[in-house]
Design an enzyme around this catalytic site. Structure first.
Site, PDB file in Angstrom:
ATOM      1  N   ASN A 156      -1.848  -4.042  12.313  1.00 13.82           N
ATOM      2  CA  ASN A 156      -1.659  -5.484  12.061  1.00 13.82           C
ATOM      3  C   ASN A 156      -0.323  -6.043  12.568  1.00 13.82           C
ATOM      4  O   ASN A 156      -0.290  -7.160  13.075  1.00 13.82           O
ATOM      5  CB  ASN A 156      -1.845  -5.785  10.571  1.00 13.82           C
ATOM      6  CG  ASN A 156      -0.872  -5.037   9.692  1.00 13.82           C
ATOM      7  OD1 ASN A 156      -0.412  -3.969  10.039  1.00 13.82           O
ATOM      8  ND2 ASN A 156      -0.548  -5.616   8.564  1.00 13.82           N
ATOM      9  N   GLU A 257       1.349   3.438   1.975  1.00 16.22           N
ATOM     10  CA  GLU A 257       1.508   1.974   1.955  1.00 16.22           C
ATOM     11  C   GLU A 257       0.123   1.407   2.203  1.00 16.22           C
ATOM     12  O   GLU A 257      -0.356   1.399   3.339  1.00 16.22           O
ATOM     13  CB  GLU A 257       2.474   1.532   3.058  1.00 16.22           C
ATOM     14  CG  GLU A 257       3.867   2.137   2.953  1.00 16.22           C
ATOM     15  CD  GLU A 257       4.693   1.517   1.845  1.00 16.22           C
ATOM     16  OE1 GLU A 257       4.298   0.482   1.290  1.00 16.22           O
ATOM     17  OE2 GLU A 257       5.756   2.075   1.527  1.00 16.22           O
ATOM     18  N   CYS A 291      -1.142  -6.852   4.609  1.00 12.35           N
ATOM     19  CA  CYS A 291      -1.355  -6.219   3.306  1.00 12.35           C
ATOM     20  C   CYS A 291      -0.876  -7.161   2.211  1.00 12.35           C
ATOM     21  O   CYS A 291      -1.377  -7.142   1.101  1.00 12.35           O
ATOM     22  CB  CYS A 291      -0.619  -4.894   3.246  1.00 12.35           C
ATOM     23  SG  CYS A 291       1.115  -5.039   3.700  1.00 12.35           S
ATOM     24  N   GLU A 469       9.182   2.007   1.162  1.00 16.36           N
ATOM     25  CA  GLU A 469       9.762   1.995   2.513  1.00 16.36           C
ATOM     26  C   GLU A 469       9.845   0.527   2.907  1.00 16.36           C
ATOM     27  O   GLU A 469       8.981  -0.243   2.514  1.00 16.36           O
ATOM     28  CB  GLU A 469       8.860   2.713   3.513  1.00 16.36           C
ATOM     29  CG  GLU A 469       8.567   4.177   3.222  1.00 16.36           C
ATOM     30  CD  GLU A 469       7.677   4.797   4.288  1.00 16.36           C
ATOM     31  OE1 GLU A 469       8.037   4.750   5.469  1.00 16.36           O
ATOM     32  OE2 GLU A 469       6.606   5.290   3.938  1.00 16.36           O
TER      33      GLU A 469
HETATM   34  P1  NAD Z   1      -7.295   2.142   8.316  1.00 16.97           P
HETATM   35  O1  NAD Z   1      -6.993   2.875   7.059  1.00 16.97           O
HETATM   36  O2  NAD Z   1      -8.708   2.138   8.792  1.00 16.97           O
HETATM   37  O3  NAD Z   1      -6.437   2.724   9.543  1.00 16.97           O
HETATM   38  C1  NAD Z   1      -5.036   2.793   9.508  1.00 16.97           C
HETATM   39  C2  NAD Z   1      -4.587   3.978  10.352  1.00 16.97           C
HETATM   40  O4  NAD Z   1      -5.115   5.155   9.791  1.00 16.97           O
HETATM   41  C3  NAD Z   1      -5.072   3.936  11.812  1.00 16.97           C
HETATM   42  O5  NAD Z   1      -4.081   4.482  12.645  1.00 16.97           O
HETATM   43  C4  NAD Z   1      -6.280   4.851  11.781  1.00 16.97           C
HETATM   44  O6  NAD Z   1      -6.552   5.460  13.022  1.00 16.97           O
HETATM   45  C5  NAD Z   1      -5.842   5.890  10.770  1.00 16.97           C
HETATM   46  N1  NAD Z   1      -6.948   6.567  10.097  1.00 16.97           N
HETATM   47  C6  NAD Z   1      -8.184   6.076   9.820  1.00 16.97           C
HETATM   48  N2  NAD Z   1      -8.930   7.034   9.219  1.00 16.97           N
HETATM   49  C7  NAD Z   1      -8.137   8.138   9.103  1.00 16.97           C
HETATM   50  C8  NAD Z   1      -8.338   9.429   8.567  1.00 16.97           C
HETATM   51  N3  NAD Z   1      -9.504   9.807   8.029  1.00 16.97           N
HETATM   52  N4  NAD Z   1      -7.311  10.300   8.608  1.00 16.97           N
HETATM   53  C9  NAD Z   1      -6.117   9.951   9.140  1.00 16.97           C
HETATM   54  N5  NAD Z   1      -5.882   8.742   9.683  1.00 16.97           N
HETATM   55  C10 NAD Z   1      -6.878   7.838   9.646  1.00 16.97           C
HETATM   56  O7  NAD Z   1      -6.744   0.695   8.093  1.00 16.97           O
HETATM   57  P2  NAD Z   1      -6.856  -0.589   9.028  1.00 16.97           P
HETATM   58  O8  NAD Z   1      -8.076  -1.316   8.642  1.00 16.97           O
HETATM   59  O9  NAD Z   1      -6.646  -0.212  10.427  1.00 16.97           O
HETATM   60  O10 NAD Z   1      -5.549  -1.355   8.525  1.00 16.97           O
HETATM   61  C11 NAD Z   1      -5.589  -2.288   7.535  1.00 16.97           C
HETATM   62  C12 NAD Z   1      -5.161  -1.729   6.193  1.00 16.97           C
HETATM   63  O11 NAD Z   1      -3.789  -1.368   6.232  1.00 16.97           O
HETATM   64  C13 NAD Z   1      -5.280  -2.773   5.107  1.00 16.97           C
HETATM   65  O12 NAD Z   1      -5.812  -2.175   3.963  1.00 16.97           O
HETATM   66  C14 NAD Z   1      -3.848  -3.208   4.881  1.00 16.97           C
HETATM   67  O13 NAD Z   1      -3.607  -3.764   3.617  1.00 16.97           O
HETATM   68  C15 NAD Z   1      -3.131  -1.923   5.096  1.00 16.97           C
HETATM   69  N6  NAD Z   1      -1.712  -2.165   5.387  1.00 16.97           N
HETATM   70  C16 NAD Z   1      -0.795  -1.862   4.411  1.00 16.97           C
HETATM   71  C17 NAD Z   1       0.555  -2.122   4.619  1.00 16.97           C
HETATM   72  C18 NAD Z   1       1.568  -1.801   3.557  1.00 16.97           C
HETATM   73  O14 NAD Z   1       2.752  -1.712   3.886  1.00 16.97           O
HETATM   74  N7  NAD Z   1       1.179  -1.652   2.293  1.00 16.97           N
HETATM   75  C19 NAD Z   1       0.974  -2.669   5.834  1.00 16.97           C
HETATM   76  C20 NAD Z   1       0.011  -2.951   6.812  1.00 16.97           C
HETATM   77  C21 NAD Z   1      -1.333  -2.694   6.569  1.00 16.97           C
END
Ligand code: NAD
Length: 492
Positions: A156, A257, A291, A469
């Site tokens: 994002n 996170e 997020c 973080e």
């Molecule tokens: P996602 O969990 O699908 O993917 C995030 C990352 O994890 C990607 O690099 C993906 O390739 C990897 N990933 C996916 N499945 C995996 C697995 N089984 N094992 C290891 N890695 C894996 O999330 P998304 O839809 O791409 O991102 C959006 C999410 O991220 C939302 O829930 C958002 O709230 C969250 N987010 C949180 C923060 C925070 O600081 N709290 C910041 C930004 C985004």
């Protein structure tokens, strides 16, 4: 394809080498604005991830032995290189994530700020000196690196997401293996190349490794690799839970996170214009892919109609697109768009009213991209699926309450607890809200947002696992504290 800032094929960076040279069975990276192909990345497998971890393990002791102040000087040089290429970073982010340039520039600047903050921490990597119960004994703590940090980031805000994890991990003396987000890998490659290329006295080879690929394969291989000592993950709560289970089994240190469904409360004494402005930004900026997005707006009945009239009008006036004059761009991919429109349809079938948006944008100029118009839903039960599920897009639910107590209960009626905001002129309400809302961040008279690079960010409940973080608190994620006792005798 063929862009002046990046090659058609974005290689991994392992042990200082950029490999492989071409994309056999690679993954397409597309511009979410028009679905055009930008580049391809390798679909890295467990063997490639293992090679990156081995390169990191081999290089890490030398980096740990480098004085932290010197590590900080190298990070300062990387920050300078990033600043010199700020416009390039922003252009890449704008293309791969479908953003307006002003937003992409802001994110690039935030990444530089984060690099500078952690570069400075090289001069402040403090432990503590304690008292001792034994005469002549000195007691203290020192920070030591964990070893190899496995970092997995979301798409994002790709440049800050990279900086938030890579720089604290490096300053603490760890070597890094970063799994880029498959939708936005070009910025990770570019930042890695800048970091590797700061010249003589730059990052030693193998200290920063970047692997591209899918989460379930490359990401999971990093999670499971026994040579990774600390994992930090930014992404969905669903994947965070899987990683927590795997890390628990291995007793691996872990920072999560995760997602949010963040409340923004509008009290009957709020400055309504200010509240409307912040509600729009909180819900719809970055197309709601934050997020910290304010996706639940909770409004006092006494001002409900007045607020809604202004909020719906302001939302309808928002312009979709990636031009400087636009307000929100597309969501990151087709899968995300489809999941969101399906969730809105289910909510409507359950009785929700859609006041604006709700369907994929149909204008010819936007039809190829993954555009969802800003969407406002009312008439939802607090426990309905869409009330409790993060959509990660420009969709906001509005609820009506009659008292402050009811607003706090509803704000807290969520599986998540990342950020929260309240609009009121009453200091008692403001501080009572800050004290009682279940979240990692509470904002008075503003939007729901993340933290500045020198502040700790993280959530409670399903938004994380208790880590914070960046800020100095990130040093706790990426270092181990060791007690050191020095026993002295009376001098002879
Ligand atoms: P996602 O969990 O699908 O993917 C995030 C990352 O994890 C990607 O690099 C993906 O390739 C990897 N990933 C996916 N499945 C995996 C697995 N089984 N094992 C290891 N890695 C894996 O999330 P998304 O839809 O791409 O991102 C959006 C999410 O991220 C939302 O829930 C958002 O709230 C969250 N987010 C949180 C923060 C925070 O600081 N709290 C910041 C930004 C985004």
């Amino acid at each position: 394809m063929a862009h002046e800032l990046f090659p058609d094929f974005i290689p991994n960076m392992i042990g200082g080498a950029f490999t492989p040279a071409d994309a056999e069975g690679g993954i397409d990276v597309v511009n979410p604005h028009d679905a055009s192909l930008l580049a391809r990345i390798p679909n890295s497998d467990a063997g490639t991830v293992a090679a990156a971890v081995e390169a990191a393990r081999a290089a890490q002791p030398g980096w740990a032995a480098t004085p932290a102040v010197e590590r900080g000087e190298i990070l300062h040089r990387i920050a300078n290189a990033m600043e010199a290429h700020l416009e390039d970073i922003a252009r890449i982010v704008a293309l791969e994530a479908g953003k307006r340039m002003p937003d992409a520039r802001g994110e690039a600047r935030a990444a530089v700020q984060c690099a500078r903050f952690f570069a400075g921490e090289g001069q402040r990597l403090f432990g503590r000196t304690m008292t001792s119960g034994t005469a002549g004994r000195w007691a203290m703590t020192v920070r030591q690196p964990c070893g190899v940090a496995g970092l997995i980031i979301a798409a994002n805000t790709p440049a800050p997401n990279f900086a938030w994890k890579v720089f604290p991990a490096l300053i603490c003396g760890n070597a890094v293996v970063l799994k880029s987000a498959e939708d936005t890998p070009i910025s990770s490659w570019f930042l890695g190349r800048l970091a590797a290329g700061v010249g003589v006295g730059g990052l030693p080879k193998g200290i920063l490794n970047i692997v591209h690929g899918l989460g379930a394969t490359a990401g999971w291989a990093l999670v499971e690799h026994p040579g990774v000592d600390v994992l930090s993950f930014t992404g969905s709560t669903r994947v965070g839970r899987l990683i927590a289970e795997a890390a628990g089994r291995q007793l691996k240190k872990l920072s999560l996170e995760l997602g949010g469904k963040n409340p923004l409360v509008v009290c009957d004494d709020a400055d309504l214009d200010n509240a409307v402005g912040w509600a729009c930004l909180a819900a719809f900026s970055n197309a709601g892919q934050r997020c910290a997005a304010g996706s639940r707006v909770i409004v006092f009945g006494a001002v409900f109609d007045a607020f809604m009239e202004k909020f719906v009008a302001a939302t309808r006036a928002l312009k979709l697109g990636v031009g400087d004059e636009c307000d929100l761009g597309p969501v990151i991919n087709a899968r995300q768009l489809e999941a969101m429109t399906a969730a809105v349809e289910r909510a409507a079938a359950d009785g929700a009213r859609i006041l604006c948006g709700g369907k994929r944008a149909a204008e010819p100029a936007l039809a190829k991209g993954f555009y969802m118009p800003p969407t406002i839903l009312v008439g939802l039960e607090p426990d309905a699926e869409i009330s409790a599920t993060e959509l990660f897009g420009p969709v906001v639910n509005v609820y009506r309450v009659d008292t402050f107590a009811e607003a706090v209960v509803l704000a807290n009626r969520s599986p998540y607890g990342l950020t929260a905001s309240i609009h009121t002129r009453d200091v008692d309400r403001a501080l009572a809200f800050a004290a009682s809302v279940q979240s990692g961040v509470a904002v008075i008279n503003g939007g729901t947002h993340g933290s500045e690079p020198h502040m700790p960010f993280g959530g409670v409940k399903a938004s994380g696992n208790g880590s914070r973080e960046p800020g100095t608190e990130a040093l706790d994620v990426y270092s181990e504290l060791k007690d050191v006792y020095v026993n002295t005798r009376p001098p002879r």
